[in-house]
Every structure is written in C-alpha cells, then in structure tokens.
Design an enzyme around this catalytic site. Sequence first.
Site: not given
Ligand code: IMO
Ligand code: MG
Length: 429
Positions: A13, A16, A40-41, A223
């Site tokens: 988050d 990106k 979620g972008h 992530q």
């Molecule tokens: P973007 O691309 C923030 C976190 C989840 C959880 C951990 C594992 O938007 O930056 P999962 O469903 O992947 O097995 O969950 O990873 N998580 C994220 N946190 N931004 C994301 O993606 C995330 N994708 C997974 O909240 O702590």
């Molecule tokens: Mg996210």
Amino acid sequence: MPAFAVIGAQWGDEGKGKVIDFLAGNARIVARYSGGNNAGHTVINDAGTFAFHLVPSGVCWPHTQNIIGNGVVVDPDVLLTEIGDLKRAGLNLKGLAISERAHIVMPYHVQLDILEEKRRGAGALGTTGRGIGPAYIDKVARTGFRMGELLNPEEMAVRLPEIVKHKNEILTKIYGAPPIDAGAILSKVQTWAPRLAPYIKQVEDLVEEALSKGENVILEGAQGALLDIDHGTYPYVTSSSPTVGGALTGSGLSPRAFGGVTGVFKAYCTRVGGGPFPTELTGEVGEHIRTKAKEFGATTGRPRRTGWFDAVAGRYSARVNGFDTIVVTRLDILDGIDPIKVCVAYALDGHRIDRFPLEGGSLERCVPIYEKLESWTKSTYGVTREKDLPAAALAYVRRIEELVGVPVSMISTGPRRHETLVLRDIFGK
Ligand code: IMO
Ligand code: MG
C-alpha cells in the site's frame, strides 16, 4: 534494453499504482510479476478512479501493453470482473496479455484460505482471504493449474477430479466443511476458458521484443518487501516474493535486462493484517493519519495500522532490493503534524541496533529510537516543483534519503497522476 522494477518497499500500500501509472507514460510494457488479487493499486487520472487488483497499473495509457506475468496467481472470476469494469469505464484491454504459466486461484483456494485463518484463531495472519496462500502452496506442491491449461479445458477435466478429491479430504476431514463438487468447478472452467483464452500468451516474447527495440519495460511489484515470503516478517507475510528476486523469476527476465530498481516508500508506514510493526502509532496521531489518508484497504476495506517512517526497515528493504532510486509518496499527509518523528534505530534488549533484526521474534521486542524532525504548516498537496515545497518538507525527504541511503527520484504529493514532483528521471540514469 532496460527493464525497471518498481517495488513496494514497506508492508504494501505504498502507492505503487499511482507511481506506475505516472511512469507508464514512458513505457512500452508494464508487467506484474507477483501476488494476486490481494493487491489493490489505486490509480486516479483523467480516465477515472480505479482500484486494480490483477490488471497492471499501466492500462490507462493507450500505447502501453499490460502483462500479467508467470509469478502472479490469477483468480479468473476476479480478473473477468475487472476486465469488464475497465471496459465499461472506457479503457482498451485488447493488449492485455496473461502468461500461460501464471497459476490459477481456484475456488477451493479461497475456501481454504478462509478456513485456515479461522483455525489459526488468535494467531491469525490477517490474510486478505483471497486464496493467495493456498494457490501458491499448490504451485510449489506441483498440484496447481496454470492459465495455459484454460486453452485445453478437456485436459484440465482429466486432472481436476483427482485434485478435488484430495481437497475434499482436507475440507471434510480437517475442517468439517462440506465437500466441493468437481462438476461445478469444471463448469466454471468452461466459462473462463473462452473468455480468457484471447489474453493467454507467451508473454516472454512480447517483453523480449520491446527490450530488443530499446523500449522501456516496467516490472510492477505488488505487496511490499517486508511481506516477502523469504525476506519479510515471517510468518506475517504473503506467500510470494515481492522483492527484486521475484521480479526476475516472476517475469522470466535476466538480471542483465535490468536498468534500475525503484523502491516506493510512503512518507510514513502502514501495515494491514497481523505482525510486528515497531513504529505503530496507536493514539491520536495514528488515527489522524488513518482518517486524513483514508488508510483503509483497497481490497478488503480493513483499517490499516499507521506509524512513523521506519528508516531501519527502509535500509533493510533497500539492501534486499538494491534500490537505485526511491519514491516517497503521500508526503502531504504529514502537513501540519507536529512533531514529526522518524525511527533511526531500534533498542533491542537494551542495546541500540541499526540493522533490521532477522532472528524470529526479535522485531516484536524492538523499541524504536526516534529523531524529531521539523514540521511544516504550508500544504504540500499537489506541489510539482521542488522550490514550491516548504523547506522543512524538503528537509524531511532529504533526511529519509540520507537514512535509507538511496537518492529520491520522485515525491508524490497527491493521488492524481500529475500530483508528482520529479527530482531525477528514473529511466534516464
Ligand atoms: P498491495 O499490492 C498490503 C497482507 C495481508 C496480510 C498478509 C498476507 O496493495 O500493496 P495474503 O492474502 O497475501 O495471504 O495476506 O499480506 N497483504 C497486503 N498488505 N498491501 C497489499 O498489496 C497486500 N497483499 C497482502 O494484509 O497481512
Ligand atoms: Mg493493498
């Protein structure tokens, strides 16, 4: 022939999507290399406001081809919904290409993700519940299905019953849940196949061709480094490799194709889900940041935990990824906050440490050591020229640069594409 990786440098988050939408103006291809629809972008530009989950963030530019790489796990239902929504919003998705080797998130993966989380009870990881972990488990266990198999659904029909039988043993015997019906999944496969087949390609050839012409390719991370399965805060991580190694394996590119690696940092920190977060702010300032910055998940709507910028984690992230530039986003959120703090080191069991501790359980015991920085009252929102930034805001960014040890190339001062201040050209190094 440069490929540029744009990587989340914290816990996801970081903004990106906004950064990649801006940079894609200068790129022929944007290719996602990891994660799935746990991402979620958010992208805001003249075409509208979008929250991409699987479609890469370069899709708003007509000249940019968008690719879902082999390192991504794809939930076909989610992707089809996303494609439909984007088409209705007027975007052209014709150039979208999906690697034959990207794995499929099956309905039972989503079910198992939710059941596993429930079973963990107080030790839940706080996953997004999108089936991401179980899909990567099957990839590694060699029992997954890949997007290319949708081109031959009859062959999928041969393998599916055996796998569903195994999943049903887990569902019924371990979780006491009702079994799933292989026939229902097969009919889903039959609806996915014709709709997704036009997008499924040998994407490596497309990337190679662009690179051979000297065109820019952006590798879009999802992530963040601290959620990396190897280098993150295990076990509170995701099941893929958001770091630079994942950009290689998740796209099939050679390290020689790389022109640069850019890390995206928020001007503060957030984390969603469980796990250690040394600079977390649980009081009023944390709440202020969450409210002002609307720090609620773009995927799940969950409130994000907020905290001060953590330069110890930042240095670690820079080292693991080899960033040659960094981008600082959401600077405007810190406008008016007084005092502003940055974590420069940790105290671990009474000793000062400057490096990110990798031993299991030790990050939980780290107490941040802060440096207070001068705050500013003038708004930085939407500022696009260095000379228009309040001196203290620029000093804040320069201090982050110094502490992380990597030059800042861009500052994002608002969510819209043009609300961007460029200090140096990422592509032009
Ligand atoms: P973007 O691309 C923030 C976190 C989840 C959880 C951990 C594992 O938007 O930056 P999962 O469903 O992947 O097995 O969950 O990873 N998580 C994220 N946190 N931004 C994301 O993606 C995330 N994708 C997974 O909240 O702590
Ligand atoms: Mg996210």
